[in-house]
Design a protein around this motif. Structure first.
Motif, PDB file in Angstrom:
ATOM      1  N   LEU A   6       0.827  -1.214   0.000  1.00  0.00           N
ATOM      2  CA  LEU A   6       0.000   0.000   0.000  1.00  0.00           C
ATOM      3  C   LEU A   6       0.858   1.260   0.000  1.00  0.00           C
ATOM      4  CD1 LEU A   6      -2.728  -1.260   2.489  1.00  0.00           C
ATOM      5  CD2 LEU A   6      -2.928  -1.079   0.003  1.00  0.00           C
ATOM      6  N   GLY A   7       1.836   1.285  -0.915  1.00  0.00           N
ATOM      7  CA  GLY A   7       2.512   2.549  -1.205  1.00  0.00           C
ATOM      8  C   GLY A   7       1.539   3.407  -2.007  1.00  0.00           C
ATOM      9  N   PRO A   8       2.018   4.514  -2.575  1.00  0.00           N
ATOM     10  CA  PRO A   8       1.126   5.370  -3.364  1.00  0.00           C
ATOM     11  C   PRO A   8       0.399   4.600  -4.475  1.00  0.00           C
ATOM     12  CG  PRO A   8       3.273   6.407  -3.061  1.00  0.00           C
ATOM     13  CD  PRO A   8       3.380   5.040  -2.465  1.00  0.00           C
ATOM     14  N   MET A   9       1.110   3.677  -5.130  1.00  0.00           N
ATOM     15  CA  MET A   9       0.508   2.932  -6.237  1.00  0.00           C
ATOM     16  C   MET A   9      -0.549   1.943  -5.738  1.00  0.00           C
ATOM     17  SD  MET A   9       0.183   2.368  -9.342  1.00  0.00           S
ATOM     18  CE  MET A   9       1.429   3.110 -10.365  1.00  0.00           C
ATOM     19  N   ASN A  28      -0.492  -4.699   4.476  1.00  0.00           N
ATOM     20  CA  ASN A  28       0.750  -3.962   4.243  1.00  0.00           C
ATOM     21  C   ASN A  28       1.673  -4.172   5.442  1.00  0.00           C
ATOM     22  OD1 ASN A  28       2.062  -1.957   2.362  1.00  0.00           O
ATOM     23  ND2 ASN A  28       2.250  -0.842   4.281  1.00  0.00           N
ATOM     24  N   ARG A  29       2.982  -4.248   5.147  1.00  0.00           N
ATOM     25  CA  ARG A  29       3.957  -4.467   6.228  1.00  0.00           C
ATOM     26  C   ARG A  29       3.802  -3.422   7.332  1.00  0.00           C
ATOM     27  NH1 ARG A  29      10.176  -3.890   4.660  1.00  0.00           N
ATOM     28  NH2 ARG A  29       9.382  -1.820   4.109  1.00  0.00           N
ATOM     29  N   SER A  30       3.778  -2.149   6.946  1.00  0.00           N
ATOM     30  CA  SER A  30       3.526  -1.092   7.933  1.00  0.00           C
ATOM     31  C   SER A  30       2.013  -0.900   7.978  1.00  0.00           C
ATOM     32  CB  SER A  30       4.190   0.216   7.507  1.00  0.00           C
ATOM     33  OG  SER A  30       5.525  -0.037   7.132  1.00  0.00           O
ATOM     34  N   ARG A  33      -0.339   2.155   7.008  1.00  0.00           N
ATOM     35  CA  ARG A  33      -0.529   2.610   5.626  1.00  0.00           C
ATOM     36  C   ARG A  33      -1.856   2.134   5.043  1.00  0.00           C
ATOM     37  NH1 ARG A  33       4.950   2.594   1.876  1.00  0.00           N
ATOM     38  NH2 ARG A  33       4.604   4.713   1.164  1.00  0.00           N
ATOM     39  N   LEU A  62       4.599  -3.714  -4.847  1.00  0.00           N
ATOM     40  CA  LEU A  62       5.729  -3.632  -3.918  1.00  0.00           C
ATOM     41  C   LEU A  62       6.930  -2.994  -4.600  1.00  0.00           C
ATOM     42  CD1 LEU A  62       5.230  -7.296  -2.689  1.00  0.00           C
ATOM     43  CD2 LEU A  62       4.622  -5.224  -1.409  1.00  0.00           C
ATOM     44  N   THR A  63       7.938  -2.647  -3.826  1.00  0.00           N
ATOM     45  CA  THR A  63       9.111  -1.982  -4.371  1.00  0.00           C
ATOM     46  C   THR A  63       9.815  -2.855  -5.417  1.00  0.00           C
ATOM     47  OG1 THR A  63       9.388  -0.894  -2.254  1.00  0.00           O
ATOM     48  CG2 THR A  63      11.291  -0.864  -3.735  1.00  0.00           C
ATOM     49  N   ASP A  70       9.795 -11.798   0.701  1.00  0.00           N
ATOM     50  CA  ASP A  70       9.777 -11.481   2.132  1.00  0.00           C
ATOM     51  C   ASP A  70       8.366 -11.629   2.700  1.00  0.00           C
ATOM     52  OD1 ASP A  70      12.441 -10.893   1.871  1.00  0.00           O
ATOM     53  OD2 ASP A  70      12.213  -8.710   1.963  1.00  0.00           O
ATOM     54  N   SER A  89       7.797  -3.361  -9.990  1.00  0.00           N
ATOM     55  CA  SER A  89       8.862  -3.247 -10.987  1.00  0.00           C
ATOM     56  C   SER A  89      10.037  -4.161 -10.635  1.00  0.00           C
ATOM     57  CB  SER A  89       9.344  -1.792 -11.014  1.00  0.00           C
ATOM     58  OG  SER A  89      10.522  -1.669 -11.773  1.00  0.00           O
ATOM     59  N   VAL A 116       1.795   4.314 -15.799  1.00  0.00           N
ATOM     60  CA  VAL A 116       1.491   5.721 -15.459  1.00  0.00           C
ATOM     61  C   VAL A 116       1.786   5.947 -13.982  1.00  0.00           C
ATOM     62  CG1 VAL A 116      -0.256   6.209 -17.203  1.00  0.00           C
ATOM     63  CG2 VAL A 116      -0.936   5.113 -15.047  1.00  0.00           C
ATOM     64  N   PRO A 117       1.983   7.206 -13.560  1.00  0.00           N
ATOM     65  CA  PRO A 117       2.141   7.482 -12.135  1.00  0.00           C
ATOM     66  C   PRO A 117       0.854   7.180 -11.369  1.00  0.00           C
ATOM     67  CG  PRO A 117       2.219   9.524 -13.435  1.00  0.00           C
ATOM     68  CD  PRO A 117       2.116   8.403 -14.400  1.00  0.00           C
ATOM     69  N   ALA A 118       1.007   6.999 -10.053  1.00  0.00           N
ATOM     70  CA  ALA A 118      -0.117   6.564  -9.216  1.00  0.00           C
ATOM     71  C   ALA A 118      -1.358   7.447  -9.398  1.00  0.00           C
ATOM     72  CB  ALA A 118       0.319   6.555  -7.753  1.00  0.00           C
ATOM     73  N   TYR A 164       8.091  -2.921 -19.981  1.00  0.00           N
ATOM     74  CA  TYR A 164       8.065  -1.855 -18.957  1.00  0.00           C
ATOM     75  C   TYR A 164       9.436  -1.185 -18.880  1.00  0.00           C
ATOM     76  CZ  TYR A 164       7.593   0.094 -14.189  1.00  0.00           C
ATOM     77  OH  TYR A 164       7.570   0.915 -13.089  1.00  0.00           O
TER      78      TYR A 164
HETATM   79  P1  NDP Z   1       6.574   2.298  -2.461  1.00  0.00           P
HETATM   80  O1  NDP Z   1       8.014   2.082  -2.439  1.00  0.00           O
HETATM   81  O2  NDP Z   1       6.029   3.540  -1.841  1.00  0.00           O
HETATM   82  O3  NDP Z   1       5.766   1.100  -1.761  1.00  0.00           O
HETATM   83  C1  NDP Z   1       6.244  -0.075  -1.847  1.00  0.00           C
HETATM   84  C2  NDP Z   1       5.449  -1.075  -1.011  1.00  0.00           C
HETATM   85  O4  NDP Z   1       6.347  -2.170  -0.892  1.00  0.00           O
HETATM   86  C3  NDP Z   1       5.064  -0.648   0.408  1.00  0.00           C
HETATM   87  O5  NDP Z   1       3.819  -1.238   0.708  1.00  0.00           O
HETATM   88  C4  NDP Z   1       6.184  -1.257   1.251  1.00  0.00           C
HETATM   89  O6  NDP Z   1       5.799  -1.591   2.570  1.00  0.00           O
HETATM   90  C5  NDP Z   1       6.418  -2.532   0.485  1.00  0.00           C
HETATM   91  N1  NDP Z   1       7.713  -3.151   0.727  1.00  0.00           N
HETATM   92  C6  NDP Z   1       8.904  -2.799   0.210  1.00  0.00           C
HETATM   93  N2  NDP Z   1       9.871  -3.628   0.640  1.00  0.00           N
HETATM   94  C7  NDP Z   1       9.261  -4.535   1.442  1.00  0.00           C
HETATM   95  C8  NDP Z   1       9.716  -5.676   2.150  1.00  0.00           C
HETATM   96  N3  NDP Z   1      10.997  -6.055   2.119  1.00  0.00           N
HETATM   97  N4  NDP Z   1       8.808  -6.382   2.858  1.00  0.00           N
HETATM   98  C9  NDP Z   1       7.500  -6.016   2.871  1.00  0.00           C
HETATM   99  N5  NDP Z   1       7.011  -4.970   2.204  1.00  0.00           N
HETATM  100  C10 NDP Z   1       7.879  -4.236   1.484  1.00  0.00           C
HETATM  101  O7  NDP Z   1       6.171   2.159  -3.999  1.00  0.00           O
HETATM  102  P2  NDP Z   1       4.914   2.627  -4.887  1.00  0.00           P
HETATM  103  O8  NDP Z   1       3.611   2.331  -4.244  1.00  0.00           O
HETATM  104  O9  NDP Z   1       5.144   3.992  -5.400  1.00  0.00           O
HETATM  105  O10 NDP Z   1       5.160   1.642  -6.089  1.00  0.00           O
HETATM  106  C11 NDP Z   1       4.889   0.261  -6.043  1.00  0.00           C
HETATM  107  C12 NDP Z   1       5.356  -0.358  -7.354  1.00  0.00           C
HETATM  108  O11 NDP Z   1       4.681   0.269  -8.437  1.00  0.00           O
HETATM  109  C13 NDP Z   1       6.863  -0.178  -7.582  1.00  0.00           C
HETATM  110  O12 NDP Z   1       7.385  -1.347  -8.129  1.00  0.00           O
HETATM  111  C14 NDP Z   1       6.924   0.959  -8.571  1.00  0.00           C
HETATM  112  O13 NDP Z   1       8.082   0.885  -9.397  1.00  0.00           O
HETATM  113  C15 NDP Z   1       5.646   0.735  -9.378  1.00  0.00           C
HETATM  114  N6  NDP Z   1       5.163   1.966  -9.986  1.00  0.00           N
HETATM  115  C16 NDP Z   1       4.947   3.067  -9.194  1.00  0.00           C
HETATM  116  C17 NDP Z   1       4.521   4.235  -9.758  1.00  0.00           C
HETATM  117  C18 NDP Z   1       4.198   5.426  -8.908  1.00  0.00           C
HETATM  118  O14 NDP Z   1       3.799   6.468  -9.450  1.00  0.00           O
HETATM  119  N7  NDP Z   1       4.340   5.352  -7.593  1.00  0.00           N
HETATM  120  C19 NDP Z   1       4.347   4.361 -11.231  1.00  0.00           C
HETATM  121  C20 NDP Z   1       4.518   3.119 -11.949  1.00  0.00           C
HETATM  122  C21 NDP Z   1       4.950   1.981 -11.337  1.00  0.00           C
HETATM  123  P3  NDP Z   1       5.937  -0.498   3.763  1.00  0.00           P
HETATM  124  O15 NDP Z   1       4.762   0.430   3.574  1.00  0.00           O
HETATM  125  O16 NDP Z   1       5.880  -1.303   4.984  1.00  0.00           O
HETATM  126  O17 NDP Z   1       7.256   0.185   3.549  1.00  0.00           O
END
Ligand code: NDP
Length: 284
Positions: A6-9, A28-30, A33, A62-63, A70, A89, A116-118, A164
């Motif tokens: 649950l990052g921005p995407m 989500n790990r954290s 979020r 995920l990243t 993990d 990615s 595209v961006p989130a 990609y």
């Molecule tokens: P973030 O880096 O903000 O979020 C990544 C997510 O991965 C978080 O939920 C994070 O958890 C989790 N994470 C990372 N490492 C671990 C780990 N070792 N164990 C458990 N959880 C982990 O990325 P975005 O949301 O921005 O992007 C996600 C994917 O989408 C990426 O691959 C990115 O390249 C792709 N993408 C993103 C775009 C964008 O505009 N943001 C555009 C196009 C593609 P935690 O919250 O706990 O840190």
């Protein structure tokens, strides 16, 4: 469906699914979020195993692919029968390896790359490359379509990340080229705003050159009627020297000049510039 990550995407995707009335379970790990999307109606899974048990379709955002191991590695017994759509990615090779890892645990992988961006997720501009098992993609295509227009490339798991990364290869390189050129004019006190219309016009005309290059690459013939490698190579040298005089970064123009030097050394001096493809396809 279930969304893990649950990052921005990931959050943008969950909001889109909820807006279209699709019940969505999240993990989500954290944990914090997840708060925003839970407030909008998503169901918070207390554990990874619960998140996997909730739905056959599990979307990962995920990243990188290491994050997938993990997370899913803590609940391997819950993977049986799941369709994992990994929209994170990473490299094509890591996508293929992940498909084998999941298959050994009874799950199937569909690989995706969101282009595209989130903030544009769920809009008409959004499109997503997919590859992997066609039948699983077809089953879940109607809901995946909500993220963006799906572009299915084939069964090879590596294809989605290959396209990609190729698209981002163009994108990142052009962005760096624009910044470099802006620094070049900036060395004479020209500000970015004054240079901008010229840069935009330049970028807008690039697709004409791509048509020409794709045709030459397809035919394997590089007629040197117009812009030859020798002529363009001299220009590449002038850009490098101008950058040196300006006291700015030399890495980017040096990399471009190296392509021309290698093409000339390989006997392409009087061929058209698309013959650089012949040296780019071989690492030396
Ligand atoms: P973030 O880096 O903000 O979020 C990544 C997510 O991965 C978080 O939920 C994070 O958890 C989790 N994470 C990372 N490492 C671990 C780990 N070792 N164990 C458990 N959880 C982990 O990325 P975005 O949301 O921005 O992007 C996600 C994917 O989408 C990426 O691959 C990115 O390249 C792709 N993408 C993103 C775009 C964008 O505009 N943001 C555009 C196009 C593609 P935690 O919250 O706990 O840190």
């Amino acid at each position: 469906m279930t969304v893990i990550g649950l990052g921005p995407m990931g959050q943008a995707m969950v909001r889109t699914f909820l807006d279209h009335g699709h019940p969505t379970t999240v993990w989500n790990r954290s944990a914090g979020r997840a708060d925003d999307v839970v407030a909008r109606g998503a169901v918070r899974a207390p554990t990874v195993a619960d998140a996997l048990a909730a739905n056959e379709l599990v979307v990962l955002s995920l990243t990188d692919y290491q994050a997938m191991y993990d997370i899913l590695g803590t609940a391997e017994r819950s993977l049986g029968g799941r369709v994992i759509v990994n929209l994170s990615s990473d490299t094509p090779e890591r996508s293929r390896t992940a498909a084998r890892w999941l298959a050994e645990r009874g799950a199937r992988l569909v690989v995706g790359g969101v282009m595209v961006p989130a903030e544009l997720v769920g809009t008409e501009q959004a499109y997503v490359f997919y590859s992997g098992p066609r039948a699983d993609f077809a089953t879940h295509e109607p809901v995946l379509r909500l993220v963006g227009r799906p572009d299915y490339l084939g069964e090879d798991h590596g294809l989605a990340q290959l396209f990609y990364q190729a698209q981002l290869d163009i994108f990142l390189t052009v962005l760096s080229a624009y910044l470099h050129a802006t620094a070049l004019v900036g060395s004479a006190g020209v500000d970015a705003a004054r240079f901008l219309p010229y840069a935009k016009e330049n970028v807008d005309t690039l697709s004409y050159f791509l048509d020409e290059a794709a045709r030459a690459i397809g035919e394997g013939k590089y007629p040197g009627d117009e812009a030859t490698v020798r002529m363009m190579g001299a220009t590449a040298d002038h850009i490098l020297e101008t950058s040196r005089d300006a006291g700015i970064d030399l890495d980017l123009p040096a990399a471009v000049k190296a392509h021309y030097d290698r093409a000339i050394a390989a006997g392409h001096g009087t061929d058209g510039w698309p013959s650089l493809f012949e040296v780019i396809t071989r690492r030396e």
